[in-house]
Motif scaffolding. Structure first.
Motif, short mmCIF file in Angstrom:
data_model
loop_
_atom_site.label_atom_id
_atom_site.label_comp_id
_atom_site.label_asym_id
_atom_site.label_seq_id
_atom_site.Cartn_x
_atom_site.Cartn_y
_atom_site.Cartn_z
N LYS A 34 0.83 -1.20 0.00
CA LYS A 34 0.00 0.00 0.00
C LYS A 34 0.87 1.26 0.00
O LYS A 34 0.52 2.27 -0.60
CB LYS A 34 -0.89 -0.02 1.24
N ARG A 35 2.03 1.17 0.64
CA ARG A 35 2.92 2.32 0.76
C ARG A 35 3.34 2.87 -0.59
O ARG A 35 3.44 4.09 -0.78
CB ARG A 35 4.14 1.94 1.57
N GLU A 36 3.58 2.01 -1.58
CA GLU A 36 4.04 2.49 -2.88
C GLU A 36 2.99 3.34 -3.59
O GLU A 36 3.33 4.21 -4.38
CB GLU A 36 4.48 1.33 -3.76
N PHE A 37 1.72 3.13 -3.30
CA PHE A 37 0.67 3.90 -3.93
C PHE A 37 0.39 5.21 -3.20
O PHE A 37 -0.21 6.12 -3.75
CB PHE A 37 -0.63 3.07 -3.99
N GLU A 38 0.81 5.32 -1.97
CA GLU A 38 0.56 6.52 -1.18
C GLU A 38 1.72 7.50 -1.19
O GLU A 38 1.65 8.55 -0.57
CB GLU A 38 0.26 6.12 0.26
N ASN A 39 2.80 7.16 -1.87
CA ASN A 39 4.00 7.99 -1.90
C ASN A 39 4.48 8.31 -0.49
O ASN A 39 4.80 9.45 -0.16
CB ASN A 39 3.76 9.28 -2.69
N GLY A 40 4.51 7.32 0.35
CA GLY A 40 4.93 7.49 1.73
C GLY A 40 6.43 7.77 1.83
O GLY A 40 7.20 7.52 0.91
N ALA A 41 6.81 8.34 2.94
CA ALA A 41 8.22 8.65 3.18
C ALA A 41 9.01 7.36 3.39
O ALA A 41 8.46 6.35 3.84
CB ALA A 41 8.35 9.54 4.41
N ILE A 42 10.29 7.43 3.09
CA ILE A 42 11.14 6.26 3.32
C ILE A 42 11.34 6.08 4.82
O ILE A 42 11.15 7.00 5.61
CB ILE A 42 12.49 6.41 2.59
N ASP A 43 11.72 4.88 5.22
CA ASP A 43 11.86 4.55 6.64
C ASP A 43 12.84 5.46 7.35
O ASP A 43 12.64 5.83 8.51
CB ASP A 43 12.27 3.09 6.82
N ALA A 44 13.93 5.85 6.68
CA ALA A 44 14.93 6.72 7.31
C ALA A 44 14.32 8.07 7.68
O ALA A 44 14.58 8.62 8.75
CB ALA A 44 16.12 6.90 6.38
N GLU A 45 13.50 8.61 6.80
CA GLU A 45 12.85 9.90 7.07
C GLU A 45 11.84 9.78 8.21
O GLU A 45 11.74 10.66 9.07
CB GLU A 45 12.16 10.42 5.80
N VAL A 46 11.09 8.70 8.23
CA VAL A 46 10.13 8.47 9.30
C VAL A 46 10.85 8.40 10.64
O VAL A 46 10.44 9.01 11.63
CB VAL A 46 9.30 7.19 9.05
N ASN A 47 11.95 7.67 10.68
CA ASN A 47 12.72 7.55 11.92
C ASN A 47 13.33 8.88 12.34
O ASN A 47 13.40 9.20 13.52
CB ASN A 47 13.80 6.48 11.79
N ARG A 48 13.79 9.67 11.37
CA ARG A 48 14.36 10.99 11.67
C ARG A 48 13.33 11.89 12.33
O ARG A 48 13.58 12.52 13.36
CB ARG A 48 14.90 11.65 10.40
N VAL A 49 12.13 11.93 11.77
CA VAL A 49 11.07 12.77 12.32
C VAL A 49 10.63 12.24 13.69
O VAL A 49 10.39 13.01 14.61
CB VAL A 49 9.88 12.85 11.34
N LEU A 50 10.56 10.93 13.83
CA LEU A 50 10.20 10.34 15.11
C LEU A 50 11.17 10.76 16.19
O LEU A 50 10.77 11.15 17.29
CB LEU A 50 10.15 8.82 15.00
N GLU A 51 12.44 10.69 15.90
CA GLU A 51 13.45 11.11 16.88
C GLU A 51 13.34 12.60 17.18
O GLU A 51 13.51 13.02 18.32
CB GLU A 51 14.86 10.77 16.37
N TRP A 52 13.05 13.41 16.18
CA TRP A 52 12.92 14.86 16.39
C TRP A 52 11.74 15.17 17.31
O TRP A 52 11.81 16.09 18.12
CB TRP A 52 12.76 15.58 15.05
N THR A 53 10.66 14.40 17.19
CA THR A 53 9.49 14.66 18.04
C THR A 53 9.76 14.36 19.51
O THR A 53 8.96 14.71 20.37
CB THR A 53 8.26 13.84 17.59
N ARG A 54 10.89 13.74 19.78
CA ARG A 54 11.25 13.43 21.17
C ARG A 54 12.26 14.44 21.74
O ARG A 54 12.75 14.25 22.84
CB ARG A 54 11.84 12.03 21.25
N THR A 55 12.53 15.51 21.01
CA THR A 55 13.51 16.49 21.46
C THR A 55 12.83 17.65 22.19
O THR A 55 11.62 17.85 22.11
CB THR A 55 14.29 17.08 20.27
N TRP A 56 13.66 18.43 22.92
CA TRP A 56 13.15 19.61 23.62
C TRP A 56 12.70 20.68 22.65
O TRP A 56 11.75 21.42 22.91
CB TRP A 56 14.20 20.17 24.58
N GLU A 57 13.38 20.78 21.51
CA GLU A 57 12.98 21.77 20.50
C GLU A 57 11.53 21.53 20.07
O GLU A 57 10.73 22.46 19.99
CB GLU A 57 13.90 21.66 19.28
#
Length: 62
Positions: A34-57
């Motif tokens: 399903k991911r290929e049809f939704e133009n979802g972000a690659i796993d590395a980008e998802v993990n990067r954003v996930l880590e950022w959401t855990r920061t003080w910034e």
């Protein structure tokens, strides 16, 4: 023994726990394809954003 209303079957209705249901191979394959049809972000980008959401910034902005 209960029957299902749709078929009047005498086979009991088995309700699966949702936490286990979506770990099933059928659902994991469906999610991956399903991911290929939704133009979802690659796993590395998802993990990067996930880590950022855990920061003080992130906390300060939200």
């Amino acid at each position: 023994m209960t029957t299902t209303p749709e078929t009047n079957s005498h086979i009991p209705l088995k309700v699966l726990n949702h936490t286990e249901l979506f770990k099933d191979e059928v659902y994991t394959k469906q999610f991956e394809t399903k991911r290929e049809f939704e133009n979802g972000a690659i796993d590395a980008e998802v993990n990067r954003v996930l880590e950022w959401t855990r920061t003080w910034e992130y906390r300060e902005k939200n």
